[in-house]
Design an enzyme around this catalytic site. Sequence first.
Site, PDB file in Angstrom:
ATOM      1  N   CYS A  40       0.834  -1.204   0.000  1.00 21.82           N
ATOM      2  CA  CYS A  40       0.000   0.000   0.000  1.00 21.82           C
ATOM      3  C   CYS A  40       0.874   1.261   0.000  1.00 21.82           C
ATOM      4  O   CYS A  40       1.835   1.363   0.776  1.00 21.82           O
ATOM      5  CB  CYS A  40      -0.904   0.002   1.228  1.00 21.82           C
ATOM      6  SG  CYS A  40      -2.040   1.421   1.270  1.00 21.82           S
ATOM      7  N   CYS A  67      -8.937  -0.776   2.337  1.00 20.97           N
ATOM      8  CA  CYS A  67      -8.308   0.513   2.039  1.00 20.97           C
ATOM      9  C   CYS A  67      -8.711   0.983   0.642  1.00 20.97           C
ATOM     10  O   CYS A  67      -8.719   0.194  -0.312  1.00 20.97           O
ATOM     11  CB  CYS A  67      -6.790   0.363   2.129  1.00 20.97           C
ATOM     12  SG  CYS A  67      -5.859   1.811   1.563  1.00 20.97           S
ATOM     13  N   CYS A  70      -5.029   1.079  -1.782  1.00 21.88           N
ATOM     14  CA  CYS A  70      -4.446  -0.149  -2.331  1.00 21.88           C
ATOM     15  C   CYS A  70      -5.492  -1.183  -2.714  1.00 21.88           C
ATOM     16  O   CYS A  70      -5.169  -2.174  -3.366  1.00 21.88           O
ATOM     17  CB  CYS A  70      -3.451  -0.761  -1.353  1.00 21.88           C
ATOM     18  SG  CYS A  70      -4.187  -1.399   0.184  1.00 21.88           S
ATOM     19  N   CYS A 317      -6.863 -40.075  24.005  1.00 25.34           N
ATOM     20  CA  CYS A 317      -7.861 -41.040  24.456  1.00 25.34           C
ATOM     21  C   CYS A 317      -7.925 -42.249  23.530  1.00 25.34           C
ATOM     22  O   CYS A 317      -8.505 -43.281  23.893  1.00 25.34           O
ATOM     23  CB  CYS A 317      -9.231 -40.383  24.588  1.00 25.34           C
ATOM     24  SG  CYS A 317      -9.795 -39.542  23.108  1.00 25.34           S
TER      25      CYS A 317
END
Length: 359
Positions: A40, A67, A70, A317
Amino acid sequence: MILAEWKEEYYQALLEKNTEYEGVFYVGVKTTGVFCRPTCPARKPKFENCEFYETAKEALLASFRPCQRCRPLSHPSRVSDLVRQLVEAVEAHPEKRWKDEDFRQLSVDASTARRQFKKRFGMTFVEYARARRMGLALGNIRSGRPVIDAQLAMGYESSSGFRDAFSRIMGAAPSRLEENRVLRAAWLDTPLGPMIAIADEEALYLLEFVDRRGLEREVERLRKRTKSAVIPGFTGPIRSIERELAQYFDGRLTEFTTPLRLLGTPFQQQVWTRLRQIPPGETRSYAELASEVGSPSAFRAVAQANGANQLALVIPCHRVINANGDLGGYGGGLSRKSWLLKHEKQEGGAYDAYSNQAN
């Protein structure tokens, strides 16, 4: 979320606008509320104001918006014009609930939008729009705004409809959501099939095979007990168990060290602790395990504690069998239990060699 040790590396890549990190991470900026690509061109935030995410969906659900400089969701070289058009439409009205008529007004085929978003982002367009809307709602509620305000801001006239939609996305009704009570859930692939891992930033709460019967009820109990939302994403403990599972299936792991959060009664936790002390390649009967925890007659309670275990493999287990040598039960399926026992027995020498080398 990104592991702490990677954040400095990613922050340096952000400062350098390093193109090699495109698609590797997204950065959310706390001071502006936006999330960006690594390259960016905007002025770089301080390190303490950054949150790093592996996917755009994680950033959306953390209340960040894309944004405008970008355009992390609509970079021309990575998505189609249709996807870019729809992302921009959502950002113009993020509170909007999309209907068929809205697609027709944009001359967009809804099924095409669904396919293209699914291919690019791993979620349909409707899921994207809903995640964006509910991410904003989560941010509003966490900032202290009344639930009714978040409801109206997101375009929900009905409080019940808002609660239902919020719960489907976030895993908890908005009135029950508490500060810092968000758990992340991630899909982990293994040689025995996919598993789901749920954790916060400190510890692992659940690790189960995705096809385990009753998994939905397990997750719901976890939500209620912790009063948390469960949303997609990664945390440090999830990344840790992902690495350890790979080592386990390669026969290179002596013990799991990922931090755990055990939610059980004192007796259950006593049983789980003893289970973790059974070496790989060995088994115990339910009666033997009951004796080892000091309650020889409580083998049925031991069996129930086994069944209540929500951390498959980590709390083994699968190493508990019937006294006559039969496999007994296993939530992940008897075929997996048989495979795991054979794997651990066959890899016994590898475990020992790896342990000696590590020491």
